[in-house]
Design an enzyme around this catalytic site. Structure first.
Site, PDB file in Angstrom:
ATOM      1  N   ASP A  89       0.804  -1.215   0.000  1.00 56.38           N
ATOM      2  CA  ASP A  89       0.000   0.000   0.000  1.00 56.38           C
ATOM      3  C   ASP A  89       0.838   1.266   0.000  1.00 56.38           C
ATOM      4  OD1 ASP A  89      -2.732   0.191  -0.331  1.00 56.38           O
ATOM      5  OD2 ASP A  89      -3.096   0.888   1.719  1.00 56.38           O
TER       6      ASP A  89
ATOM      7  N   ASP B 179       3.966  -9.846   8.807  1.00 56.35           N
ATOM      8  CA  ASP B 179       4.910 -10.418   9.754  1.00 56.35           C
ATOM      9  C   ASP B 179       4.452 -11.779  10.271  1.00 56.35           C
ATOM     10  OD1 ASP B 179       2.773  -9.183  11.053  1.00 56.35           O
ATOM     11  OD2 ASP B 179       3.877  -9.089  12.934  1.00 56.35           O
TER      12      ASP B 179
ATOM     13  N   ASP C 204     -11.550  -5.770  10.855  1.00 56.91           N
ATOM     14  CA  ASP C 204     -11.639  -7.229  10.918  1.00 56.91           C
ATOM     15  C   ASP C 204     -12.860  -7.689  11.710  1.00 56.91           C
ATOM     16  OD1 ASP C 204     -10.593  -6.153  13.230  1.00 56.91           O
ATOM     17  OD2 ASP C 204      -8.850  -7.466  13.336  1.00 56.91           O
TER      18      ASP C 204
END
Length: 869
Positions: free
Chosen positions: A203, A402, A564
């Site tokens: 992004d 990650d 989320d």
């Protein structure tokens, strides 16, 4: 043999509650599995028992019967019934406590009594919201042998396609070495190579990420066959080579050691190239720009980078650049391609290893000034649209940059829930717990969060399923498109005539959706020609979402920090189910911030986003009838939990009045009040021990959770409430900073970040609570010395001091954190606390001991206690 060596050596071990080691007995998984598979053994399990599966809907007899792909376990009645009984007893005790307090109203300090009653009422309500969804903990255990039986002798013949999404933004805050290891672990996972594709969304639009992916594609030609040949676990090279030992599995030990040394040497050279990418790109660009006024950033092929330049310019800066789609690795063929035998120029013998690599795509969506790009949610939706035209797999897994694949079977396990014949088609997503590396051994800031993952999320399995937690999640693509589950659909998906502008103005995108609903579908290779390139560019434009349902009813939800949880809520509101799945070794692992400030900022973003949910269309109170009542309660608790901490902060600051007043009453009679208080608080902890038992966590995990909840409740959560109040008043959104994953750790001190102090205003409220309670303990000692340690007044003072001591114990990790390097020696903290309390006590005694008669005349019962909720 080629098929055998592409699969994992270690037999898969699922986190089974009944003590069985569930090995992957799939036929044809080769010598690797046999070499490392421990014998299946049974150990006594005193918590979980098999649940009655009941009749399988649609089951038929004979060869056409489809096997069940997972088993359901429940907590033993000998544990569950006392657990529920204690919850009922505590509820009755809380009601009796409130009744007693109302009957014995404190008329001397009405304002304090009223405040505490309001606080305790909210505490009780918050506890009920938190406890009700936990009444029926359920564990679901995948059956990999049944999955293998269902999909043929090899287990791979008909496995569905998967699109893997990885998101990143900043190569500094999110070190690029994490990202490349995540991608490498995905490329090397044990899943049919022609049935999944990997997408990286950058992004920030930086050339360093793109060229890192080019390097990854090159190194993967060596790393992936090495993993398949020697059954390597985990398949992230940084984490694999960081292990103290790398066992040889299912092969020749001498050959393994030779290959291991060479691959490790190649990986070290690969890391050097990754680390030098920024300087390499700058030097190349300087060479191309020499003598030219334009300061462009140049690619290796001599063309200008269409994304963000090093020296930013119009149309080439963050927030202003063109969209980019680059297919770095094309979709492989369906036929196995064996590698070359060892030779003079090639020391690796991959002659029996499938060397194909899955599809790898780099994406950076278009960004322009004046548009709200919606951060991660916008990037995920752009990937969702682009992947629909390139691979269109029926299932999607998303990762943070990650989080790497720690168990190469991780893609197969969720298929047991998605494809199960009972209710698989109504399962929207499978959520794995988040596990973390490089957390300090004592887990000072509760980064592992085991109480939440292995307790709360596991309990939701017994209702409608866990919430979506942002990473390590497998989705059904049509659920992300906002489709209803099959149980509520009268007929199959028909979109062409009904879509309108719901999905935007891309006809190819809408046409791809019926295929995505076929869950057995694989990935069909496509030719990226000019027409497809134009279609992809359209899907990545800033304005594509406008006047469509993207960000609300389609894709990831916009305009909220916790996109989320809100996205998972929308699916549950539609009637979809979800499943929580834990496996050993853990499916995925990632990194967590061990710096105090970064950890608090992370919690601030989560808690602020939770509050935003309550004041949005994602409010649990507005959900329809399809949402289970207890699932609604769980979401209501998730979106309101920070509010209660305003009262916790007030309680923790009440001791400041203790410093200026000899008489302070919350409730009379004091002895009965203390008895009630001790009883209701003790029952909370006893209930917590039951949860520790069936969640399989340690008492230390539970205690760390209690400690860090208090730390957050005295600073982070009240700040989130303040932020939301400002948003509601001003109408302006709140900016929550990205949690930095950059580390200051060096080779000599792995946990250097743990002892780094970064002072920010967010720390001030908790520091104030710490100071006030230390002073209150000192004042209590001074008052007891003044009045006489064996007087009734002194006894009440000591009881009040116990509250302050408990607060200090819970804030202990925070106190160590703000000490910086001195925090390595906790004895220093104890010395400081003893000296501070002693100084306050001596000062109080000195000021008041000279007036004993006056003190005796005005001294009375004095107490300050904490929450009873």
């Amino acid at each position: 043999m080629a098929a055998a060596v592409t699969r994992r050596a270690n037999a898969l071990r699922i986190d089974t509650p009944d003590g069985y080691a569930v090995a992957d007995v799939e036929s044809g998984r080769g010598a690797c599995a046999a070499a490392d598979s421990p014998p299946a053994k049974r150990t006594k399990d005193d918590v979980w028992v098999a649940a009655d599966e009941g009749e399988m809907p649609g089951n038929v007899s004979g060869d056409c019967a489809r096997p069940l792909l997972f088993r359901t376990m429940k907590v033993k009645a000998s544990i569950l019934h006392p657990y529920r009984f204690l919850i009922l007893v505590r509820l009755i005790a809380v009601v009796a406590f409130f009744g007693w307090r109302v009957k014995h109203r404190n008329h001397d300090g009405v304002w304090l009594w009223t405040t505490s009653m309001v606080a305790d009422t909210w505490f009780a309500l918050s506890w009920i919201l938190n406890q009700l969804p936990k009444l029926n903990p359920i564990k679901r255990v995948p059956d990999m042998a049944a999955l293998a039986h269902l999909y043929g002798s090899s287990g791979d013949a008909n496995l569905p396609g998967i699109d893997v999404f990885v998101t990143t933004v900043d190569p500094v805050d999110e070190p690029i070495l994490y990202t490349v290891n995540t991608i490498l672990s995905i490329l090397a996972t044990d899943y049919p190579v022609d049935r999944y594709a990997c997408y990286l969304s950058d992004d920030g639009g930086t050339l360093v990420h793109y060229e890192a992916m080019v390097e990854v594609a090159s190194f993967a030609e060596l790393w992936v066959p090495f993993c398949r040949k020697h059954c390597v676990e985990p398949r992230s090279p940084e984490n694999y080579f960081g292990m103290k030992t790398q066992p040889c599995v299912g092969g020749n030990a001498g050959e393994f050691m030779r290959d291991h040394r060479r691959v490790r040497r190649e990986y070290e050279e690969f890391k050097v190239r990754i680390d030098s990418l920024s300087s390499t790109i700058r030097k190349r660009s300087d060479a191309y720009n020499k003598g030219d006024g334009l300061r462009a950033t140049w690619m290796a092929d001599g063309t200008q980078w269409p994304g963000t330049w090093i020296e930013q310019a119009d149309n080439h800066r963050r927030g202003q650049h063109a969209g980019i789609v680059q297919v770095i690795l094309t979709h492989p063929s369906c036929k196995t391609q064996l590698g070359s035998p060892a030779s003079t120029g090639n020391p690796f013998d991959f002659s029996n290893v499938d060397t194909r690599l899955p599809m790898l795509v780099y994406i950076s969506r278009e960004k322009r000034p004046g548009y709200n790009h919606q951060k991660k949610a916008g990037a995920m939706n752009a990937m969702l649209r682009v992947s629909a035209l390139l691979s269109n797999a029926p299932f999607i897994i998303n990762f943070d940059c990650d989080h790497y694949i720690n168990n190469s079977q991780a893609f197969r396990v969720p298929m047991c829930f998605m494809l199960d014949p009972r209710d698989g088609q109504n399962t929207a997503f499978v959520q794995f717990p988040q596990r973390f590396d490089d957390v300090d051994p004592t887990d000072r800031y509760a980064n592992h969060n085991r109480v939440f993952f292995d307790g709360t999320m596991l309990c939701l399995n017994g209702i409608q399923g866990p919430s979506y937690l942002g990473t390590g999640t497998m989705f059904r693509r049509v659920a992300l498109y906002g489709m209803e589950p099959p149980r509520y659909r009268a007929e199959n998906i028909k979109l062409l005539g009904k879509a309108g502008n719901k999905f935007g103005n891309s006809i190819p995108l809408v046409n791809s959706m019926p295929d995505a609903a076929v869950q057995e579908r694989s990935i069909t290779p496509v030719l990226v020609d000019e027409q497809l390139s134009n279609d992809l560019a359209t899907l990545m434009t800033c304005a594509y979402d406008e006047r469509s349902s993207w960000g609300r009813d389609v894709g990831w939800v916009y305009d909220i920090a916790t996109e989320d949880v809100a996205t998972g809520f929308r699916m549950h509101r539609q009637g979809w189910r979800s499943t929580y799945c834990s496996m050993e070794p853990a499916a995925f692992r990632g990194t967590a911030p061990i710096n105090l400030t970064e950890r608090l900022y992370q919690l601030l973003r989560w808690s602020g986003g939770s509050l935003e949910m309550f004041f949005s269309h994602s409010n649990a109170l507005l959900a329809g009838r399809r949402m289970h009542p207890l699932q609604r309660v769980a979401y209501l608790n998730m979106s309101t939990y920070p509010i209660v901490t305003v009262f916790i902060l007030a309680y923790n600051l009440f001791p400041v009045l203790w410093l200026f007043s000899d008489q302070l009453y919350i409730q009379r009679p004091f002895g009965t009040y203390i008895m009630y208080l001790v009883a209701v608080i003790a029952m909370v902890h006893v209930i917590g021990m039951f949860e520790v038992k069936w969640a399989g966590i340690t008492v230390l995990d539970w205690f760390r959770n209690e400690q860090f909840y208090m730390i957050a409740a005295t600073g982070v959560y009240p700040t989130a409430v303040l932020y939301l109040a400002l948003k509601l008043v001003t109408g302006k959104g709140i900016y929550f900073r990205l949690t930095s994953k950059q580390t200051e750790a060096c080779s000599n001190d792995k946990f250097a970040d743990l002892y780094t102090v970064r002072w920010v205003p967010l720390l001030i409220p908790t520091v104030a609570v710490l100071v006030v309670n230390v002073a209150a303990v000192g004042a209590a000692i001074g008052k007891a010395a003044t009045w006489g340690f064996f007087t009734e007044q002194a006894q009440h003072v000591v009881l009040g001091m116990m509250f302050n001591m408990c607060i200090l114990v819970l804030l202990y990790p925070f106190a160590l954190g703000i000490m910086g390097q001195w925090g390595k020696r906790p004895v220093i903290l104890f010395v400081i606390l003893v000296m501070a309390t002693g100084a306050v006590g001596v000062l109080h005694f000195t000021l008041h001991a000279q007036y004993p008669a006056e003190v005796a005349a005005f001294a009375g019962e004095a107490s300050l206690t904490g929450s009873s909720g």
